[in-house]
Design a protein around this motif. Structure first.
Motif, short mmCIF file in Angstrom:
data_model
loop_
_atom_site.label_atom_id
_atom_site.label_comp_id
_atom_site.label_asym_id
_atom_site.label_seq_id
_atom_site.Cartn_x
_atom_site.Cartn_y
_atom_site.Cartn_z
N GLN A 1 0.68 -1.50 0.22
CA GLN A 1 -0.70 -0.24 -0.16
C GLN A 1 1.09 1.32 0.44
OE1 GLN A 1 -2.73 -0.03 3.60
NE2 GLN A 1 -3.95 2.07 2.46
N GLN A 2 1.88 1.47 0.10
CA GLN A 2 3.12 2.57 0.38
C GLN A 2 3.65 2.38 -0.51
OE1 GLN A 2 2.95 4.66 3.59
NE2 GLN A 2 5.05 5.95 2.10
N LEU A 3 4.14 1.28 -0.62
CA LEU A 3 4.84 1.39 -1.81
C LEU A 3 4.70 1.94 -3.49
CD1 LEU A 3 7.73 -1.45 -0.84
CD2 LEU A 3 8.20 1.22 -1.02
N LEU A 4 3.77 1.46 -3.49
CA LEU A 4 2.22 1.36 -4.66
C LEU A 4 1.80 2.36 -4.68
CD1 LEU A 4 0.93 -2.26 -4.86
CD2 LEU A 4 3.37 -1.21 -6.46
N ASP B 1 13.47 2.35 -13.26
CA ASP B 1 14.55 2.11 -12.63
C ASP B 1 14.02 2.12 -10.87
OD1 ASP B 1 13.92 4.47 -11.90
OD2 ASP B 1 16.06 5.33 -11.41
N GLU B 2 12.33 2.82 -10.25
CA GLU B 2 11.92 3.01 -9.35
C GLU B 2 10.91 1.68 -9.08
OE1 GLU B 2 9.80 5.19 -5.75
OE2 GLU B 2 10.47 6.08 -7.98
N GLN B 3 10.13 1.20 -10.49
CA GLN B 3 9.22 0.26 -10.63
C GLN B 3 10.89 -1.07 -10.11
OE1 GLN B 3 7.68 -1.07 -14.21
NE2 GLN B 3 7.77 1.54 -14.30
N ILE B 4 11.59 -1.43 -10.45
CA ILE B 4 12.28 -2.80 -10.10
C ILE B 4 12.82 -2.84 -8.54
CG2 ILE B 4 14.59 -3.90 -10.48
CD1 ILE B 4 14.79 -2.32 -13.55
N LYS B 5 13.00 -1.39 -8.23
CA LYS B 5 13.72 -1.39 -6.37
C LYS B 5 12.43 -1.71 -5.90
CE LYS B 5 17.19 2.49 -6.87
NZ LYS B 5 17.52 4.02 -7.10
N ILE B 6 10.80 -1.52 -5.92
CA ILE B 6 9.90 -1.76 -5.25
C ILE B 6 9.54 -3.64 -5.46
CG2 ILE B 6 7.18 -1.35 -4.86
CD1 ILE B 6 7.66 1.86 -6.16
N SER B 7 9.53 -3.30 -6.61
CA SER B 7 9.39 -5.17 -6.88
C SER B 7 10.41 -5.91 -5.94
CB SER B 7 8.86 -5.34 -8.55
OG SER B 7 9.66 -4.72 -9.19
N ASN B 8 11.32 -5.81 -6.65
CA ASN B 8 12.44 -6.58 -5.40
C ASN B 8 12.10 -6.29 -4.35
OD1 ASN B 8 14.13 -6.95 -8.10
ND2 ASN B 8 15.62 -5.13 -7.48
N ILE B 9 12.07 -5.62 -3.59
CA ILE B 9 11.01 -5.27 -2.18
C ILE B 9 9.99 -5.83 -1.71
CG2 ILE B 9 10.16 -4.30 -0.21
CD1 ILE B 9 12.16 -1.57 -1.45
#
Length: 406
Positions: free
Chosen positions: A182-185, A352-360
């Motif tokens: 909820q926070q990251l998306l 690049d932020e999509q990748i960081k979020i999905s990695n977390i």
């Protein structure tokens, strides 16, 4: 087998087991806020009664933790109650040993699983199967001496404890992941500048998109002219469990189900359009590259702007599920259309932020997946132990001086 069971004895449940059937409490005093929780059949597996009873009651029908309960309609489920102190409603029964020298309460809980399944299989029904008190009373079981019962129950209880702890870890991890999603998306990572959007404030360098803007839907299908002897691995709705593919079925094209048409590749996300509230979603990894899924799925293939892992996290969100549910049509087989999926909109960060979020978020998914695999193994261990120990196929040695949990 005879030598192993030489000290086992036939025990009549009519003479040695107390069976209390639930009371028909007045529905006029049912509510959702006042009084004691009321255990109905639908609450047995959740251990979380949603109905309360505000009237007078006999304390005979009070249920405490670890009481053994049996559902008497539908599937004859048996549980050790884990919920709060509650009242026993009709069509739910409580069983308890009335002869502690012959029957151990914990042991009879495990022993009754197979008996209830056998009774259920033999019970005729036009709609819902019904279990009668006499069906239990009429049983005569071959049981080991009480100390062996206690040791067998202790072994099985230790596995149950491991199962329960694993389930708690899964539940806790899912809760943490849901909060992070909820926070990251919506807020991303480390942003200080935000702008208005249909979703509220979002990072200033994000945008809002429809799925059809950044995703191909159902990009490839098998041709009806495919060679009859073409071999395919098939994913159907039943292959998905908790967002994981549990396996495939292999067919020649000529023998495959008519719904086996959608081709999938690594990085695709498949979304069940039939009964989507069951969350039949999964990510296609390398193992299932070039397989075929049912037309009961929509296949989502990311275009260049949207990272496939990020898209999968978007699909797993409660907001997407609720969107699908709100667009369902049909009562017998509720479903959504691919066009409904196309018009779902969401916030899209730079790649690049999509990748960081999905990695977390993927780290949490991997932890859940690991614990689910552990849970599967523990359940298989328990199943094997029950088959071996409750039938006497494996001898359980007892030292006379051994302290066995009661």
């Amino acid at each position: 087998m005879v030598s192993k069971l030489i000290d086992w004895n036939k025990v009549s449940l009519r003479d040695n087991l107390d069976i209390l059937t639930g009371y028909a409490f007045s529905s006029k005093k049912f509510n959702d806020s006042d009084g004691l929780p009321l255990i109905r059949i639908r609450d047995l597996l959740s251990h979380n009664p949603v109905t309360k009873y505000s009237g007078e009651y006999d304390e005979l029908y009070l249920i405490e933790k670890n009481d053994v309960l049996i559902g008497m309609d539908g599937e004859f489920n048996i549980v050790r109650w884990k919920g709060p102190k509650s009242l026993l409603n009709q069509r739910v029964a409580k069983i308890k040993s009335s002869n502690k020298n012959l029957i151990d309460n914990k042991f009879i809980y495990y022993r009754m699983h197979s008996e209830l399944k056998r009774i259920e299989a033999l019970t005729p029904a036009t709609t819902v199967k019904h279990l009668a008190k006499k069906d239990i009373q009429n049983l005569t079981l071959l049981l080991p001496p009480i100390k062996k019962q206690q040791k067998i129950a202790a072994i099985l209880s230790s596995v149950d404890e491991a199962i329960e702890k694993t389930e708690q870890i899964i539940e806790q991890t899912e809760t943490v992941k849901k909060g992070l999603m909820q926070q990251l998306l919506t807020k991303g990572i480390g942003h200080t500048e935000f702008k208005d959007s249909p979703f509220g404030k979002i990072p200033s360098n994000w945008k809002t998109v429809f799925i059809e803007d950044v995703v191909e839907i159902n990009p490839e299908n098998l041709s009806s002219k495919t060679d009859d002897f073409y071999e395919l691995d098939y994913i159907d709705i039943a292959s998905i469990e908790k967002n994981n593919i549990t396996g495939t079925n292999r067919y020649l094209f000529k023998d495959a189900p008519s719904r086996a048409r959608r081709k999938v590749k690594t990085g695709d996300t498949i979304v069940s359009t039939v009964r989507p509230y069951l969350r039949g979603f999964a990510y296609i990894n390398e193992r299932y590259n070039e397989t075929v899924c049912s037309t009961g799925f929509a296949v989502l293939r990311s275009k260049n702007e949207c990272h496939s892992d990020f898209l999968y996290q978007v699909i797993l969100s409660d907001r997407f599920v609720n969107y699908l549910i709100s667009n369902m049509t049909g009562s017998n087989y509720p479903a959504v259309k691919a066009d409904d999926i196309k018009t779902y909109n969401f916030t899209l960060p730079p790649k690049d932020e999509q990748i960081k979020i999905s990695n977390i978020l993927s780290e949490y998914h991997k932890k859940i997946e690991t614990e689910l695999n552990k849970l599967t193994i523990l359940n298989e261990i328990k199943k094997g132990l029950m088959q071996q120990l409750l039938t006497g196929k494996v001898r359980v040695p007892i030292n006379e001086n051994e302290e066995v949990p009661s």
